[in-house]
Structure formats: structure tokens, C-alpha cells
Scaffold this motif. Sequence first.
Motif, PDB file in Angstrom:
ATOM      1  N   ARG A 110      45.685  31.559  50.100  1.00 28.31           N
ATOM      2  CA  ARG A 110      44.410  32.200  50.393  1.00 28.31           C
ATOM      3  C   ARG A 110      43.700  32.589  49.093  1.00 28.31           C
ATOM      4  O   ARG A 110      44.301  32.639  48.017  1.00 28.31           O
ATOM      5  CB  ARG A 110      44.619  33.461  51.241  1.00 28.31           C
ATOM      6  CG  ARG A 110      45.009  33.198  52.683  1.00 28.31           C
ATOM      7  CD  ARG A 110      45.252  34.492  53.421  1.00 28.31           C
ATOM      8  NE  ARG A 110      45.491  34.290  54.825  1.00 28.31           N
ATOM      9  CZ  ARG A 110      44.537  34.208  55.753  1.00 28.31           C
ATOM     10  NH1 ARG A 110      43.259  34.320  55.391  1.00 28.31           N
ATOM     11  NH2 ARG A 110      44.844  34.022  57.019  1.00 28.31           N
ATOM     12  N   ALA A 111      42.411  32.885  49.234  1.00 31.70           N
ATOM     13  CA  ALA A 111      41.648  33.352  48.080  1.00 31.70           C
ATOM     14  C   ALA A 111      42.152  34.737  47.667  1.00 31.70           C
ATOM     15  O   ALA A 111      42.273  35.636  48.497  1.00 31.70           O
ATOM     16  CB  ALA A 111      40.153  33.426  48.413  1.00 31.70           C
ATOM     17  N   GLU A 112      42.461  34.860  46.412  1.00 35.13           N
ATOM     18  CA  GLU A 112      42.894  36.138  45.853  1.00 35.13           C
ATOM     19  C   GLU A 112      41.871  36.588  44.805  1.00 35.13           C
ATOM     20  O   GLU A 112      41.015  35.808  44.376  1.00 35.13           O
ATOM     21  CB  GLU A 112      44.280  35.981  45.202  1.00 35.13           C
ATOM     22  CG  GLU A 112      45.367  35.462  46.110  1.00 35.13           C
ATOM     23  CD  GLU A 112      45.790  36.483  47.157  1.00 35.13           C
ATOM     24  OE1 GLU A 112      45.459  37.674  47.002  1.00 35.13           O
ATOM     25  OE2 GLU A 112      46.472  36.086  48.126  1.00 35.13           O
ATOM     26  N   LYS A 113      41.956  37.844  44.406  1.00 30.16           N
ATOM     27  CA  LYS A 113      41.033  38.318  43.375  1.00 30.16           C
ATOM     28  C   LYS A 113      41.783  39.121  42.326  1.00 30.16           C
ATOM     29  O   LYS A 113      42.811  39.759  42.607  1.00 30.16           O
ATOM     30  CB  LYS A 113      39.911  39.158  43.974  1.00 30.16           C
ATOM     31  CG  LYS A 113      40.324  40.538  44.438  1.00 30.16           C
ATOM     32  CD  LYS A 113      39.093  41.357  44.839  1.00 30.16           C
ATOM     33  CE  LYS A 113      39.486  42.789  45.218  1.00 30.16           C
ATOM     34  NZ  LYS A 113      38.303  43.623  45.516  1.00 30.16           N
ATOM     35  N   ALA A 114      41.232  39.058  41.111  1.00 33.39           N
ATOM     36  CA  ALA A 114      41.795  39.833  39.995  1.00 33.39           C
ATOM     37  C   ALA A 114      40.648  40.605  39.357  1.00 33.39           C
ATOM     38  O   ALA A 114      39.622  40.017  38.983  1.00 33.39           O
ATOM     39  CB  ALA A 114      42.447  38.906  38.972  1.00 33.39           C
ATOM     40  N   ASP A 115      40.786  41.902  39.263  1.00 37.06           N
ATOM     41  CA  ASP A 115      39.761  42.761  38.646  1.00 37.06           C
ATOM     42  C   ASP A 115      40.093  42.966  37.176  1.00 37.06           C
ATOM     43  O   ASP A 115      41.223  43.347  36.823  1.00 37.06           O
ATOM     44  CB  ASP A 115      39.693  44.111  39.357  1.00 37.06           C
ATOM     45  CG  ASP A 115      39.170  43.975  40.782  1.00 37.06           C
ATOM     46  OD1 ASP A 115      38.221  43.194  40.988  1.00 37.06           O
ATOM     47  OD2 ASP A 115      39.722  44.636  41.685  1.00 37.06           O
ATOM     48  N   ILE A 116      39.108  42.718  36.331  1.00 33.76           N
ATOM     49  CA  ILE A 116      39.267  42.926  34.887  1.00 33.76           C
ATOM     50  C   ILE A 116      38.259  43.990  34.476  1.00 33.76           C
ATOM     51  O   ILE A 116      37.046  43.744  34.474  1.00 33.76           O
ATOM     52  CB  ILE A 116      39.022  41.620  34.090  1.00 33.76           C
ATOM     53  CG1 ILE A 116      40.009  40.539  34.537  1.00 33.76           C
ATOM     54  CG2 ILE A 116      39.162  41.877  32.603  1.00 33.76           C
ATOM     55  CD1 ILE A 116      39.495  39.655  35.648  1.00 33.76           C
ATOM     56  N   LEU A 125      48.702  35.505  41.190  1.00 33.06           N
ATOM     57  CA  LEU A 125      48.626  35.235  39.753  1.00 33.06           C
ATOM     58  C   LEU A 125      47.673  36.191  39.044  1.00 33.06           C
ATOM     59  O   LEU A 125      47.115  35.868  37.999  1.00 33.06           O
ATOM     60  CB  LEU A 125      48.154  33.787  39.519  1.00 33.06           C
ATOM     61  CG  LEU A 125      49.077  32.666  39.956  1.00 33.06           C
ATOM     62  CD1 LEU A 125      48.444  31.317  39.655  1.00 33.06           C
ATOM     63  CD2 LEU A 125      50.432  32.774  39.276  1.00 33.06           C
ATOM     64  N   SER A 126      47.466  37.364  39.622  1.00 31.58           N
ATOM     65  CA  SER A 126      46.467  38.279  39.083  1.00 31.58           C
ATOM     66  C   SER A 126      46.739  38.647  37.629  1.00 31.58           C
ATOM     67  O   SER A 126      45.811  38.752  36.816  1.00 31.58           O
ATOM     68  CB  SER A 126      46.387  39.553  39.939  1.00 31.58           C
ATOM     69  OG  SER A 126      47.654  40.194  40.000  1.00 31.58           O
ATOM     70  N   SER A 127      48.000  38.835  37.266  1.00 30.17           N
ATOM     71  CA  SER A 127      48.304  39.208  35.881  1.00 30.17           C
ATOM     72  C   SER A 127      47.947  38.075  34.920  1.00 30.17           C
ATOM     73  O   SER A 127      47.418  38.306  33.825  1.00 30.17           O
ATOM     74  CB  SER A 127      49.791  39.562  35.743  1.00 30.17           C
ATOM     75  OG  SER A 127      50.622  38.454  36.084  1.00 30.17           O
ATOM     76  N   TYR A 128      48.212  36.824  35.312  1.00 30.53           N
ATOM     77  CA  TYR A 128      47.846  35.683  34.481  1.00 30.53           C
ATOM     78  C   TYR A 128      46.324  35.553  34.377  1.00 30.53           C
ATOM     79  O   TYR A 128      45.789  35.249  33.308  1.00 30.53           O
ATOM     80  CB  TYR A 128      48.433  34.391  35.065  1.00 30.53           C
ATOM     81  CG  TYR A 128      49.938  34.326  35.029  1.00 30.53           C
ATOM     82  CD1 TYR A 128      50.597  33.855  33.904  1.00 30.53           C
ATOM     83  CD2 TYR A 128      50.696  34.735  36.113  1.00 30.53           C
ATOM     84  CE1 TYR A 128      51.991  33.793  33.861  1.00 30.53           C
ATOM     85  CE2 TYR A 128      52.088  34.677  36.088  1.00 30.53           C
ATOM     86  CZ  TYR A 128      52.723  34.215  34.961  1.00 30.53           C
ATOM     87  OH  TYR A 128      54.099  34.155  34.929  1.00 30.53           O
ATOM     88  N   VAL A 129      45.639  35.771  35.500  1.00 33.81           N
ATOM     89  CA  VAL A 129      44.178  35.662  35.518  1.00 33.81           C
ATOM     90  C   VAL A 129      43.555  36.724  34.620  1.00 33.81           C
ATOM     91  O   VAL A 129      42.604  36.450  33.873  1.00 33.81           O
ATOM     92  CB  VAL A 129      43.646  35.777  36.957  1.00 33.81           C
ATOM     93  CG1 VAL A 129      42.118  35.812  36.969  1.00 33.81           C
ATOM     94  CG2 VAL A 129      44.148  34.621  37.807  1.00 33.81           C
TER      95      VAL A 129
END
Length: 297
Positions: free
Chosen positions: A72-78, A119-123
Amino acid sequence: MEFTDADRRVRWLGRGLLFLGAAVVLVLLWPFYSVPTGSRGVVTQFGRIVGIEGEGLAVLPPWQKLHNFSIRAEKADIENAEGSTSDTQPVKVSMTVRYSIATDRVAEVFEKYSHDGDLSSYVQTATQEIFKAVTAKYTAPDLIAQRAKVSADINAALREKLSLYGAQVINIDMRNFAFSESYMHAINDKVTQEQLRLAAENKLRTVEAEQKQKVAVAEAEANARKAEADGEAYASLAIAKAQAEALRVQNAALAQNKDVLELRRIEVEKVKAEKWNGALPQAIYAGAPVPFLNVSK
């Protein structure tokens, strides 16, 4: 044959143990699994990936294990990603990156990076690196003026970077750039000065336009007066030429026939005689003309 209560208890206990054993065996050997929507089932056998199951029912032997892996679509906040422009101005930005795992690379991601598709940490790490690399190519003014191009550069670079991890970028939501407070004051002052300069130029253009309009009106009036004078002069010249031509024609006629002048004099005297009432003037001066008498009548 009759069973005693002790025998009955033994029999019930045996049956209970049998059912319990069957249940344990059934649980241990249960072959049916389900893969939920938006996931893939990674099948491992003694820790090694042996297959990928799609959504729905999966039947596996007891020596294999199923791991649900999200695509599914995931999100990563920076938050407050930091960078520096080519003119050494520090800049920060906050972004949200939405991504998903490529379906044909599930096994690779499961093996190398994540067992659940997160993969949020990689993103976050990749986005920080890309932001620094892209902002270093722009000056601070260009970073503001060419925001769309900067965003496109970050998007392209991040897509290439995340493809190494088996992820594909869906979109990037990038909020406003934040510079140092002193630099923002400098930008505001520059914008104010630019606005004042544009206002002064607009006012100058307005004055110049008004002056040009006045000059045009004055030139038009002068041209009108000149045209009017030229017309009057032309008309006067035409009249003078006509009068001169008439005199020339008259003189030419007189020169050709001298009797015409005498004829005109006789015609004048005739008119005078016709108008005479027969009375002589009271005083006759020397040289005064005497009325002509027509004695023939």
C-alpha cells in the motif's frame, strides 16, 4: 459387561486427550492462510524466501511460513530538512513523501530492508541527502523564484534514489522554504525597494505619456493652422492668378481692337444721355463736360 465410574472417567479422559491431540496436530499442520488486500504473502522455508503469494487464500505445507508484506501507499514525514544554497545561505524545508513498494521487488525488499514494507527511515535519510544536493545548485533568490524547478529536481533525484530500495515515489508535498531571519528581512526590504522602483517607473511612464500626448495635440493644432494658412494662401494666389489672367485677356483684346475702348466710351455717354433730364448744370467750370445733345430727334 458393566463399566464402573472409574472406567467411565478413564474413557472420557482418553477421549479428551485424543481430541486435544487432534486439535494440536490440526493447529500445527493447518495449511490455510489468507493474504489481505494491498499486501503480498512472502513464503519462507526455514528462513529462505521460496515464493510470493498474491491476495486471497494461500495453502502451504507446515514447514513453510507466510509473512504478510504491505504494498500500500505509505508516507514518510521529513521535518526541517536542512540544506545550504550555492551562496551559502542556510535553508530548511518540511516535506511529506508518499511511496509504495514495487510489486516485482517485494522479495528483494523483504530480504534486504523491511519485513513489512515500511521504508520510512530509508526515505527520510534519502530525502535529506537529496535536499542538500539540490539546494547546493541554486542561489537563495533562485531557490525562491524557481520553486517549481527545484521541486522537480528533488522529485527526479529522489525517485532514482529510492528505486535502489525497491520503492517508487507517488508524490512529494514540499512546504515553504525557511531561511534565516536576517535573510528574510533582507528579502522583504529588497521586495519593498523593487515595488517602489516599479511604482516610480510607472509614474514616469505616465508623465511621459501625458507629455507626448500634449506634444501630439500641439503638433496637430499647429499642423491644422498651417494647413488653414496654406489653404488661404493658395486661394488668394488662385484669385490673383485669375484676376491677372482676366486683365491679360482684356488687355490682349484691347490691343487687338482699339475700337472697343471707343465703343465702350460711346456706350457710357449714351447711358448718361438717356438719363439726362434736359437741365443744364448751374455752374460750368472750365473743362467740365457738356451733356451730349442728340439734335436728330
